[in-house]
Design a protein around this motif. Structure first.
Motif, PDB file in Angstrom:
ATOM      1  N   LEU A 145      46.725   3.622  14.638  1.00 24.52           N
ATOM      2  CA  LEU A 145      47.146   2.404  15.333  1.00 24.52           C
ATOM      3  C   LEU A 145      45.956   1.656  15.923  1.00 24.52           C
ATOM      4  N   SER A 146      44.969   2.398  16.396  1.00 22.26           N
ATOM      5  CA  SER A 146      43.745   1.759  16.900  1.00 22.26           C
ATOM      6  C   SER A 146      43.010   1.041  15.772  1.00 22.26           C
ATOM      7  N   GLN A 147      42.957   1.679  14.604  1.00 20.91           N
ATOM      8  CA  GLN A 147      42.304   1.055  13.459  1.00 20.91           C
ATOM      9  C   GLN A 147      43.081  -0.170  12.980  1.00 20.91           C
ATOM     10  N   LEU A 148      44.413  -0.104  13.068  1.00 19.15           N
ATOM     11  CA  LEU A 148      45.234  -1.270  12.718  1.00 19.15           C
ATOM     12  C   LEU A 148      44.916  -2.446  13.633  1.00 19.15           C
ATOM     13  N   LYS A 149      44.760  -2.174  14.917  1.00 22.73           N
ATOM     14  CA  LYS A 149      44.425  -3.251  15.852  1.00 22.73           C
ATOM     15  C   LYS A 149      43.068  -3.854  15.494  1.00 22.73           C
TER      16      LYS A 149
END
Length: 429
Positions: A92-96
């Protein structure tokens, strides 16, 4: 037989350098960026790197013929590595990070739990920020719910989902009159739980005489020694083990069973590479069954040419894990971009819906259709069994092991097509 030589032992260079190379060769327009969010380190890093090589090769081949043709001129693709470390929160951090960079196309697949979290985040973001929407392109996350009750306009799955794969596997099991005792084992998360549950239900329907002599779920990516599980399999008297395990959770399970001297038949989703054939060696001949959309010995001259081209690109036998579906994903994305005449997510999504694929002219010997109603790609499946490669045997082995897979049965789309249960919310045109 696929020969191993010094050339194949050469290590491939860094992923980021490889990603940039095809873009630097094309100056026609700004690259269309694809963010691959995947576990590239940790317990399943080898599976993530295998995906990277497949997607990179697909991107390179598109760029070699000029990239995506758009009204403003051709544009190359650029594949970016984003390491989730096999962790949902990190994904999810990488998606952001990808969102902040304005990347419209997100690719992931190794873990249905991670896929579900990414889809949910993209759904919310696309509603909140309609001017910067994203598409999620799924190459391996096969929990059926992702195109059923949790289906999303922004998600497209290019792999057959778990029930389609199980339908093929259990149909082959149904025809084995000698099979009386089966052990079910899987990783303890949504996908593994689903496979165990559905395998039991399908076998009960197709072969009620088969006894399920064990049912086990184990922690995902944390078991280093599968001997206790292998011991239970031995005590059960199982003739066959059915598992959806992947990556090291499959290789270590198979190794533990072999080390006990057991010889059950393994019915698997992913037993055709990532160390399994080499681990079992002769003991796996006729004993490891896998289901996939394709395998190296499945097809005609076009299929053989694709295998040979991939092995020239990645000559190290440890990197020999080719998927047709990942080639299909990239090729269909380019076709949809060209059909939409745009890289805007909603326009590309609408172009993907109902899109038919025939990749024989592109060096991808595969065909299928993206069903518009649920965004599930419909394609044939092969059930194959491990066998010897070489003179008098199979044309291609896997991972330099000397062993490959031969077709047991090919299942056509109409034998596997899933019922529709998706109620999709679509954005306004």
């Amino acid at each position: 037989m696929h020969q191993v030589d010094g050339g194949r032992r050469a290590l491939v260079g860094s992923g980021l350098a490889l990603a940039a190379a095809p873009v630097l060769a094309l100056r026609a327009g700004e690259p269309i960026r694809l963010a691959m969010i995947e576990g590239l380190s940790g317990a399943f890093g080898n599976a993530g790197e295998a995906v990277w090589r497949n997607l990179l090769w697909a991107v390179e081949r598109v760029n070699a013929r000029g990239g995506a043709r758009l009204p403003g001129g051709a544009r190359p693709l650029q594949l970016l590595r984003m390491d989730s470390k096999g962790n949902t929160e990190e994904a999810l951090s990488q998606l952001k990070l990808a969102s902040d960079q304005g990347i419209a196309f997100v690719l992931q697949g190794n873990s249905s739990a991670v896929a579900a979290a990414l889809i949910d985040a993209i759904n919310k973001r696309n509603e909140r920020e309609p001017a910067a929407r994203q598409l999620f392109l799924n190459y391996s996350a096969v929990e059926p719910a992702l195109t059923q009750e949790k289906c999303s306009f922004w998600h497209f799955r290019f792999d057959a989902h778990a029930d389609m794969r199980l339908e093929a596997l259990t149909e082959v099991m149904r025809t084995d009159a000698r099979l009386k005792k089966v052990y079910l084992i899987g990783q303890d998360y949504s996908f593994g739980q689903h496979v165990v549950r559905q395998a039991r239900a399908m076998l009960a329907r197709k072969r009620p005489d088969i006894e399920i002599v064990g049912e086990e779920l184990h922690p995902m990516g944390r078991v280093k020694d599968f001997l206790p599980y292998a011991t239970k399999i031995r005590a059960s008297g199982a003739q066959a083990v059915l598992t959806g395990n992947w990556g090291n959770d499959l290789t270590l399970l198979v190794k533990a069973v072999r080390d006990l001297g057991l010889a059950p038949r393994f019915y698997t989703f992913y037993g055709n590479a990532l160390g399994v054939p080499a681990t079992l060696s002769e003991a796996g001949v006729g004993a490891v069954v896998a289901v996939a959309e394709w395998h190296p010995n499945a097809g005609d001259a076009g299929s053989a040419a694709m295998v040979q081209a991939f092995r020239r690109r990645f000559p190290d036998p440890r990197e020999d894990y080719l998927h047709a579906r990942m080639q299909v994903l990239v090729e269909m994305l380019v076709q949809a971009i060209e059909k939409a005449r745009s890289t805007e997510a909603a326009a590309v999504a609408r172009a993907l819906e109902g899109l038919k694929f025939d990749g024989r002219g592109l060096g991808v010997p595969h065909r299928g259709e993206m069903r518009a109603a649920d965004h599930q790609f419909l394609q044939p499946l092969y059930v194959s069994v491990m066998d010897r490669a070489g003179p008098g045997g199979l044309a291609f082995d896997v991972e330099g092991s000397g062993f490959g897979f031969r077709t047991v049965r090919r299942f056509e789309v109409d034998e596997l097509v899933p019922a529709l249960s998706c109620r999709m919310t679509r954005p306004a045109a």
